[in-house]
Design an enzyme around this catalytic site. Structure first.
Site, mmCIF file in Angstrom:
data_model
loop_
_atom_site.group_PDB
_atom_site.id
_atom_site.type_symbol
_atom_site.label_atom_id
_atom_site.label_comp_id
_atom_site.label_asym_id
_atom_site.label_seq_id
_atom_site.Cartn_x
_atom_site.Cartn_y
_atom_site.Cartn_z
ATOM 1 N N THR A 185 -82.037 -14.261 35.440
ATOM 2 C CA THR A 185 -82.702 -15.502 35.832
ATOM 3 C C THR A 185 -81.676 -16.619 35.787
ATOM 4 O OG1 THR A 185 -83.270 -16.124 33.584
ATOM 5 C CG2 THR A 185 -84.888 -14.840 34.778
ATOM 6 N N GLU A 330 -89.025 -12.588 35.709
ATOM 7 C CA GLU A 330 -89.517 -11.754 34.606
ATOM 8 C C GLU A 330 -90.764 -10.951 34.980
ATOM 9 O OE1 GLU A 330 -88.543 -14.885 34.480
ATOM 10 O OE2 GLU A 330 -87.611 -15.418 32.568
ATOM 11 N N LYS A 441 -94.752 -37.515 30.543
ATOM 12 C CA LYS A 441 -95.708 -37.844 29.479
ATOM 13 C C LYS A 441 -95.816 -39.360 29.377
ATOM 14 C CE LYS A 441 -94.718 -33.492 27.229
ATOM 15 N NZ LYS A 441 -93.385 -33.079 27.722
ATOM 16 N N TRP A 446 -100.653 -36.842 30.841
ATOM 17 C CA TRP A 446 -99.587 -36.077 31.471
ATOM 18 C C TRP A 446 -99.689 -36.277 32.976
ATOM 19 C CZ3 TRP A 446 -98.808 -30.502 29.151
ATOM 20 C CH2 TRP A 446 -98.381 -30.642 27.809
HETATM 21 P P1 AMP Z 1 -87.595 -17.600 39.163
HETATM 22 O O1 AMP Z 1 -87.595 -16.705 38.020
HETATM 23 O O2 AMP Z 1 -86.256 -18.156 39.500
HETATM 24 O O3 AMP Z 1 -88.276 -16.982 40.351
HETATM 25 O O4 AMP Z 1 -88.459 -18.895 38.775
HETATM 26 C C1 AMP Z 1 -89.781 -18.794 38.328
HETATM 27 C C2 AMP Z 1 -90.422 -20.156 38.264
HETATM 28 O O5 AMP Z 1 -90.513 -20.741 39.560
HETATM 29 C C3 AMP Z 1 -91.846 -20.149 37.773
HETATM 30 O O6 AMP Z 1 -91.925 -20.093 36.386
HETATM 31 C C4 AMP Z 1 -92.379 -21.450 38.333
HETATM 32 O O7 AMP Z 1 -92.025 -22.554 37.523
HETATM 33 C C5 AMP Z 1 -91.659 -21.566 39.645
HETATM 34 N N1 AMP Z 1 -92.513 -21.113 40.745
HETATM 35 C C6 AMP Z 1 -92.525 -19.916 41.340
HETATM 36 N N2 AMP Z 1 -93.430 -19.880 42.336
HETATM 37 C C7 AMP Z 1 -94.036 -21.091 42.354
HETATM 38 C C8 AMP Z 1 -95.070 -21.683 43.139
HETATM 39 N N3 AMP Z 1 -95.651 -21.035 44.140
HETATM 40 N N4 AMP Z 1 -95.440 -22.940 42.834
HETATM 41 C C9 AMP Z 1 -94.855 -23.631 41.827
HETATM 42 N N5 AMP Z 1 -93.869 -23.134 41.075
HETATM 43 C C10 AMP Z 1 -93.459 -21.878 41.324
#
Ligand code: AMP
Length: 544
Positions: A185, A330, A441, A446
């Site tokens: 990640t 994850e 905040k 929020w």
């Molecule tokens: P990654 O592991 O790089 O794919 O990032 C995951 C994170 O991307 C998630 O925990 C979210 O915060 C964000 N994320 C993924 N899909 C969405 C979505 N459709 N809308 C808003 N945030 C998203």
């Protein structure tokens, strides 16, 4: 009593064997990194994966060894996925957009024995090679004609390597919980963390991608994953497409609007997947050149919140259905997808678009729960907010060789903490409100940065928007809106604030609007808010 069914493991090798046998002549089309279009098929990919496995075995790759890729979406990258995992090794996809320091860290942390790389990444590998201690060979994914003169020690030519091998390889019958693929990640702080997918999780996730409640991928489809294979395995598409025999179209290194559009049309793509920033560029290209899609039916968008204006534009202007999805590295990555319940599909467009803006419902296999700061479970009523926790057969149960990071992300019952703040309504639709660390905040309230960004993006002069918290003496924090103008236009602060006043409560309105030429993004296309916060740390907000 035990069921009397065969205990056949769920393995990645089954996918390519199946596709090779039952969809052998289905095409896999690639915009080659060397230029031009290359046409392959599942049968050819299966044969060449066997040749690769023979070559890797000869180079000393043993079960469990990590073989890395630094590569675009191409047929060769698909061959590597199948060869490496099927022979019992671990396919480690490296995101080339990570910072050099992060790449150095993950290659050493994963102890990659071989790195397979596209021509585009040879200079990157050359500049890092001295620090990539465990790497014994670099396999350059090209033919002899295009091989560069390179000082990389142990550099091999992909096509020569496989030409020397037979097309037979008996894939081992592995335990289905054996590691198949590794993806780090790209966190915005700290070292990257590895998610180590198993054969079982990969195959189960592929079933889910094919299911009608998600993409409904089938052999009638031509699928073009714009999302890179180095970003959580292109969201599982390489596996799902083989499972159902969909034609695969792979864009290589050309991800600009014009090149993508040309490929969509030439190959009559029906489904595509990608992050919002990619679609932003593509839609701008269509708009500027007055173009339409002739075959595209649906597009899966996720990775960041999809602006409502984008969902509307895809549907109303281009006749393309948007499936908004949420996931994380994850989670392999897909957790939820927005397909509409019958009663919601019949709503008037404005109400329906409001539902489609949500991140969707849990796909079978993924359980969701919301908890408050004290860990108490929150109701699924569309109002109560909480941190989103998940569990399921394709959710990690720890980070690869990182016990410390693993400790922080599971609750007592073993659920994974996503770090996302969300609501879930009584129809089960999840709405991501924010990242825990990105909410503003203000006083006791929020403010969701995503809500304000989504509203701002509807302004005709705004192409992209980011909201960050800026320290405020009275309220603690107040929102600052940072925007990029649409094609040469410069958004006017008064007009933006007036527009937002019609959509947001007064206390949610940003205290100021700043126009910038470009917003910083992470290696996976998300807004890099840590950098923005740093840039605007001492920003003087105007007096209320
Ligand atoms: P990654 O592991 O790089 O794919 O990032 C995951 C994170 O991307 C998630 O925990 C979210 O915060 C964000 N994320 C993924 N899909 C969405 C979505 N459709 N809308 C808003 N945030 C998203």
């Amino acid at each position: 009593m035990r069921g009397q069914m065969m205990d056949r493991p769920l393995l990645v090798s089954l996918l390519i064997e199946y596709a090779g046998r039952y969809h052998g002549d289905t095409e896999i089309v690639t915009r080659a990194v060397e230029g031009g279009i290359r046409r392959s098929s599942y049968a050819a990919v299966e044969r060449r994966a066997c040749q690769l496995a023979n070559a890797f075995a000869r180079l000393g790759v043993a079960p469990g060894d990590r073989v890395a890729t630094l590569a675009w979406n191409t047929d060769r990258h698909i061959e590597l996925y199948y060869a490496i995992s099927s022979m019992g090794a671990v396919c480690h996809t490296i995101n080339p957009r990570l910072f050099r320091e992060q790449i150095r860290y993950i290659v050493n942390h994963a102890a990659d024995k071989i790195v397979c790389l596209d021509l585009s990444f040879v200079p990157l590998a050359e500049s890092l090679a001295d620090e990539l201690v465990p790497v014994r060979h670099y396999v350059i994914m090209s033919d002899r004609v295009h091989m560069p003169a390179t000082p990389l020690a142990g550099a091999l030519c992909y096509e020569e390597l496989i030409a020397a091998e037979t097309t037979d390889f008996a894939w081992p019958s592995l335990d289905e919980n054996t590691a198949a693929a590794l993806c780090y990640t790209s966190g915005t702080t700290g070292n990257p963390k590895g998610a180590l997918f198993s054969h079982r999780s990969t195959v189960l996730h592929a079933f889910s991608v094919c299911a009608a409640g998600l993409i409904g991928l089938s052999m009638d489809d031509t699928v073009l994953p714009v999302v890179p294979q180095f970003h959580v395995n292109a969201w599982g598409v390489p596996y799902a497409a083989a499972m159902c025999g969909a034609k695969l179209v792979l864009p290589g290194a050309a991800l600009d609007g014009a090149s993508l559009y040309e490929l969509f049309e030439a190959e009559q793509v029906t489904v595509s997947l990608g992050v919002p920033t990619v679609w932003l560029a593509l839609l701008q290209h269509l708009e500027a050149n007055k173009l339409k899609f002739s075959s595209l039916q649906r597009t899966v968008i996720g990775g960041s919140a999809v602006p409502p204006a984008m969902i509307r534009s895809f549907e109303e202007t281009y006749g393309v259905r948007v499936i908004h999805a949420w996931g994380m590295t994850e989670i392999s990555p897909i957790g939820t997808a927005n397909t509409l319940k019958k009663k919601l599909a019949a709503l008037p467009p404005d109400e329906r678009f409001a539902v489609q803006t949500k991140q969707g419902r849990a796909v079978f296999g993924v359980d969701l729960k919301l908890v408050d700061a004290a860990g108490a479970e929150q109701p699924h009523d569309g109002v109560a907010r909480g941190e989103l926790l998940v569990r399921g057969p394709w959710v990690i149960d720890g980070y690869y060789k990182d016990a410390e990071a693993s400790l922080a992300v599971f609750d007592e019952a073993g659920w994974f903490r996503t770090g996302d703040v969300a609501t879930i309504d009584d129809d089960g639709y999840l709405q991501i409100v924010d990242r825990i660390k990105d909410v503003v905040k203000s006083g006791g309230e929020w403010i969701s940065s995503i809500d304000v960004e989504n509203a701002a993006i509807g302004h005709p002069d705004i192409a992209e928007a980011a909201v960050i918290a800026v320290p405020h003496p009275r309220w603690g924090e107040r929102p600052l809106l940072v925007v990029v103008g649409r094609q040469g236009r410069v958004p006017d602060k008064a007009s933006v604030l007036q527009y937002l006043a019609g959509l947001l409560a007064k206390w949610q309105l940003p205290d100021d609007v700043v126009v910038v030429a470009e917003l910083p993004h992470t290696a996976t296309g998300k807004l890099l808010k840590t950098q923005l916060r740093e840039m605007f740390r001492n920003y003087p907000l105007p007096e209320a």
